[in-house]
Design a protein around this motif. Structure first.
Motif, short mmCIF file in Angstrom:
data_model
loop_
_atom_site.label_atom_id
_atom_site.label_comp_id
_atom_site.label_asym_id
_atom_site.label_seq_id
_atom_site.Cartn_x
_atom_site.Cartn_y
_atom_site.Cartn_z
N THR A 134 36.23 45.69 44.84
CA THR A 134 37.52 46.12 45.38
C THR A 134 38.53 44.98 45.31
OG1 THR A 134 36.33 47.53 46.92
CG2 THR A 134 38.64 47.16 47.39
N LEU A 135 38.07 43.78 45.58
CA LEU A 135 38.99 42.63 45.56
C LEU A 135 39.25 42.14 44.14
CD1 LEU A 135 37.57 40.74 48.64
CD2 LEU A 135 39.78 41.85 48.49
N GLY A 136 38.64 42.77 43.15
CA GLY A 136 39.00 42.48 41.77
C GLY A 136 38.01 41.62 41.00
N MET A 137 36.81 41.43 41.53
CA MET A 137 35.81 40.70 40.75
C MET A 137 35.26 41.63 39.68
SD MET A 137 33.57 38.96 43.73
CE MET A 137 33.28 37.23 43.70
N ASN A 138 34.74 41.05 38.60
CA ASN A 138 34.06 41.90 37.64
C ASN A 138 32.55 41.76 37.83
OD1 ASN A 138 33.15 39.66 36.14
ND2 ASN A 138 35.08 39.61 35.03
N LYS A 139 31.81 42.53 37.06
CA LYS A 139 30.38 42.63 37.30
C LYS A 139 29.67 41.27 37.15
CE LYS A 139 26.59 45.73 36.35
NZ LYS A 139 26.14 46.89 35.61
N ASP A 140 30.05 40.54 36.11
CA ASP A 140 29.39 39.25 35.87
C ASP A 140 29.66 38.29 37.02
OD1 ASP A 140 28.49 40.20 33.53
OD2 ASP A 140 30.06 39.29 32.30
N GLU A 141 30.89 38.29 37.50
CA GLU A 141 31.24 37.39 38.60
C GLU A 141 30.40 37.68 39.82
OE1 GLU A 141 35.95 36.44 37.59
OE2 GLU A 141 35.43 37.94 39.08
N VAL A 142 30.31 38.97 40.18
CA VAL A 142 29.54 39.30 41.38
C VAL A 142 28.08 38.90 41.19
CG1 VAL A 142 28.84 41.12 42.96
CG2 VAL A 142 31.09 41.20 41.94
N LYS A 143 27.53 39.21 40.01
CA LYS A 143 26.12 38.87 39.76
C LYS A 143 25.89 37.38 39.86
CE LYS A 143 23.73 42.42 37.22
NZ LYS A 143 23.53 43.02 35.91
N LYS A 144 26.80 36.62 39.24
CA LYS A 144 26.66 35.16 39.19
C LYS A 144 26.78 34.56 40.59
CE LYS A 144 29.85 32.50 37.38
NZ LYS A 144 30.97 32.31 36.45
N LYS A 145 27.67 35.15 41.38
CA LYS A 145 27.98 34.56 42.69
C LYS A 145 27.12 35.14 43.81
CE LYS A 145 31.71 32.23 41.42
NZ LYS A 145 32.16 30.93 41.79
N PHE A 146 26.34 36.17 43.51
CA PHE A 146 25.68 36.91 44.58
C PHE A 146 24.86 35.99 45.51
CE2 PHE A 146 22.52 39.58 46.58
CZ PHE A 146 23.28 40.66 46.98
N ASP A 147 24.04 35.14 44.90
CA ASP A 147 23.19 34.27 45.72
C ASP A 147 24.02 33.28 46.53
OD1 ASP A 147 20.99 35.56 44.78
OD2 ASP A 147 20.65 34.15 43.13
N GLU A 148 25.09 32.78 45.91
CA GLU A 148 25.98 31.85 46.61
C GLU A 148 26.62 32.52 47.82
OE1 GLU A 148 29.11 29.44 44.65
OE2 GLU A 148 27.96 29.87 42.84
N ILE A 149 27.05 33.76 47.62
CA ILE A 149 27.70 34.51 48.71
C ILE A 149 26.72 34.67 49.86
CG2 ILE A 149 28.66 36.75 49.37
CD1 ILE A 149 29.80 36.97 46.53
N VAL A 150 25.49 35.06 49.52
CA VAL A 150 24.49 35.28 50.55
C VAL A 150 24.21 33.96 51.28
CG1 VAL A 150 22.10 35.94 50.99
CG2 VAL A 150 23.46 37.22 49.35
#
Lengths: 423, 285
Positions: A134-150
């Motif tokens: 929703t905030l405008g990330m694309n799929k790769d960004e979310v995947k790459k950052k997922f662990d960092e976010i958690v």
């Protein structure tokens, strides 16, 4: 060479008071008829220059223009209702400007609230994805950052629990973790940091600093915390009633803003003895608090020495008088009570002064009361709340933004050294 | 002037045009679209007793009611050979698809105001997600319809003649989907601005059900009032759907052409209106 990343040109936004949300089909039809069929001007644009509030028109933002270069960050300040949020919403593409345009290069993301797109029935994991997209990330960004976010949010154990079962602290941490891992070229942040505790705010501001100063991205930031604007932003824009009051280097704009909003009662005087505050013993002629500022435009901050000066008429001959200086915090807590040493006086005008040194009080709002005492024990007159003043915060290079504790913040000598070096 | 080789240059202006459908932008938000579809399924069937079985339970229950009320009590004629269960269920499945898609898309602005007022993304993503969600539900119900059909053929000896019009079925479903999306988009814009139209829409859809061949075939409508049903662009689609699936229905090429033309015109209007008004509506909701 840095290039212009965002160009805001003569943006205005008009709201029509009273008609929002009401069924205005008739009004819309008559407007359309006048404009399209009769080719007349839009009646709602007539009288555009007559003023800020025009009968039922409200210019939430009026003629705002500025440019920002890559890596620059702009702090937007102003009192409530000055158009800060509307301006951010226009630049975020949420509302449309009435006139003007915004041009920009690259991806833009805005964090106007914490937890945009969150759905309380979904798990933390689902919400990271949905909010990220929703905030405008694309799929790769979310995947790459997922662990960092958690990791950043610290909710590993609750990743597959619906977020309606989260504590509010966990919710905010998760929401901010998603927002903090956005990588747009332009980031727009509204006063979202106000929700967290001091520790959380520090983390957020640290992340934003890294974002602009290390990664060279552009930030637009609305805040009521002048300290964070000063520390984070190179430029500041002061909005007043939707119009640009001041635009420039952030500390200069912040200083001008603060000196204009400080609620001061720094000086009171009475020429006529009959109406002056007091009684048959004592009548005050003047009380004033004189800041020893190097530059008259500067706001009062915690570094400023303050001199309290007062004059009163004494109506009794050969009397032993002393004056007490009471300083109160805004919540009414007494910070100090300093008496002058008693002295013999005759009838007539008496003058006194007392200096509060700079780097002594903490930031906040204060008021002063004066008491005049006979023979060190009998109260002649208590002049309550005769002076009130605000002290702004000043921290220099200290990169910490939480509320500084305590009533006083004296610059006491402090020493620390390495005792036993370990190699 | 702003120029850049690698990064997108964008501009926000005071005027919005009718023709600014940005397909590249829409495509870049496709992951959001799929997540929204997933979200719909998750939030609808989490914490429920029967879960996704509701997708089948609801039309089944409606069908049982229709069979009981219209067929057994009132005795509405449904044509010659088709078992009432199959007749009603086929109509209900397609009607649900239209009704639910229209209902969901027409509430686009009303239900998403909190997100729309805080973040920008192409607003069209939300109604598209609704349509895709409803398409999945339809697909599940349609497979169930085929299962019932097979049961009737093999267990109950229903004399079924495979119709070559079966190839038209996917096409019919797409047209019904587009029609509900178009009408839903138009209503979403209008109801956002004029809130009381929402009540009107509910009544309109309820009336529409009765002039659509869901509970009766077109052939059983009296000649002198048949034009009322034929004015409804859904009627030829429902008839052709039944012809394709169950082998019985009354469709004329003109009727079908009317439905397709109606759909395309409303789709064009809907996209133009949605583009033009999408960015202004946030001020009025």
């Amino acid at each position: 060479m840095s290039k212009t990343i965002i160009e805001v040109n003569n943006i205005s936004k008009l709201y029509k008071l009273g008609t929002i949300g009401s069924g205005s089909l008739k009004q819309d039809l008559s407007k359309w008829f006048k404009q399209s069929v009769l080719k007349k001007d839009d009646p709602y644009f007539a009288g555009e220059d007559t003023g800020y509030v025009d009968d039922q028109d409200l210019w939430a933002v009026k003629n705002v223009s500025f440019d920002l270069e890559q890596g620059e960050s702009l702090g937007i300040i102003g009192s409530n209702g000055s158009g800060k949020s509307t301006l951010l919403k226009i630049i975020s593409r949420i509302v449309q400007p009435t006139t003007g345009y915004v041009k920009g290069i690259g991806k833009i993301s805005s964090i106007l609230e914490v937890g945009t797109g969150f759905h309380s029935d979904l798990t933390g994991r689902e919400n990271i994805y949905i909010s990220g997209y929703t905030l405008g990330m694309n799929k790769d960004e979310v995947k790459k950052k997922f662990d960092e976010i958690v990791a950043f949010s610290g909710i590993e154990k609750f990743l597959d629990t619906p977020i309606k079962r989260y504590s509010s602290g966990m919710y905010v941490r998760l929401a901010f973790a998603v927002a903090a891992h956005l990588e747009p070229d332009i980031l727009i942040v509204d006063e979202v940091l106000a929700v967290g505790d001091a520790d959380f705010q520090k983390k957020c501001l640290g992340k934003m600093r890294e974002f602009s100063q290390t990664d060279g991205r552009t930030i637009l930031f609305v805040s009521h915390s002048m300290q964070s604007i000063n520390n984070l932003c190179s430029k500041a824009l002061w909005l007043q009633n939707g119009k640009m009051r001041e635009l420039g280097e952030s500390s200069a704009v912040v200083n001008k803003y603060l000196s204009s909003v400080q609620q001061l009662k720094l000086e009171q005087h009475w020429d006529d003895k009959a109406t002056a505050p007091g009684n048959e013993h004592i009548r005050f002629r003047k009380v004033e608090l004189v800041p020893m500022k190097s530059n008259p435009g500067d706001p009062l901050d915690i570094r400023t020495p303050l001199v309290l000066k007062f004059q009163f008429w004494n109506e009794t001959d050969n009397i032993s008088l002393s004056t007490g200086f009471h300083l109160f915090s805004y919540s009414g807590e007494c910070i100090f009570d300093i008496p002058s040493s008693p002295q013999k006086f005759n009838k007539g005008l008496i003058e006194g002064e007392c200096t509060i040194p700079g780097n002594f009080l903490n930031d906040g709002s204060y008021f002063i009361s004066l008491i005049v005492v006979k023979d060190t024990s009998v109260q002649l007159f208590y002049f309550e709340e005769c002076i009130s003043f605000d002290l702004e915060d000043y921290r220099g290079d200290i990169q910490w933004y939480g509320k500084w504790m305590g009533s006083v913040r004296p610059a006491l000598p402090f020493r620390m050294e390495q005792k036993e070096p370990e190699f | 002037m702003l120029t850049s080789q690698e990064k997108p240059v964008w501009k926000i202006e005071a005027k919005s045009s009718y023709l600014n459908l940005n397909l590249a932008e829409l495509l870049s938000y496709r992951h959001l679209l799929f997540r929204l579809v997933r979200k719909e399924f998750l939030i609808n069937y989490q914490q429920t007793l029967l879960g996704p079985i509701w997708i089948l339970f609801q039309p089944l229950l409606t069908m049982v009611t229709y069979v009981f009320v219209f067929n057994k009590i009132i005795g509405v004629s449904i044509g010659s050979k088709i078992p009432a269960v199959l007749f009603y269920f086929s109509g209900i499945v397609l009607w649900n698809f239209f009704n639910d898609s229209f209902g969901a898309t027409s509430k686009t602005f009303r239900d998403n105001i909190s997100v729309f007022s805080k973040v920008y993304f192409p607003r069209l993503i939300v109604p598209l997600a609704s349509i895709i969600t409803q398409s999945f539900r339809f697909l599940i119900q349609f497979i169930f319809l085929i299962i019932i059909l097979l049961i009737f053929i093999f267990a109950r000896g229903f004399d079924f003649h495979f119709s070559p019009y079966a190839v038209a079925v996917p096409f019919i479903v797409i047209i019904v989907g587009l029609l509900s999306l178009s009408l839903g988009l138009i209503m979403s814009v209008l109801t956002a601005k004029y809130r009381d139209l929402g009540n009107f829409v509910d009544i309109f859809v309820r009336i529409l059900l009765f002039i659509t061949p869901v509970i009766y075939p077109l052939s059983s409508v009296k000649e002198n009032i048949r034009w009322v049903v034929q004015l409804n662009p859904l009627a030829p689609l429902f008839e052709l759907f039944r012809l394709g699936v169950l082998g019985e229905g009354t469709v004329s090429p003109w009727g079908l052409a009317y439905s397709i033309a109606f759909t395309l015109v409303s789709l064009l209007m809907a996209i133009l209106l949605f583009n033009k008004m999408g960015s202004k509506l946030i001020d009025v909701i």
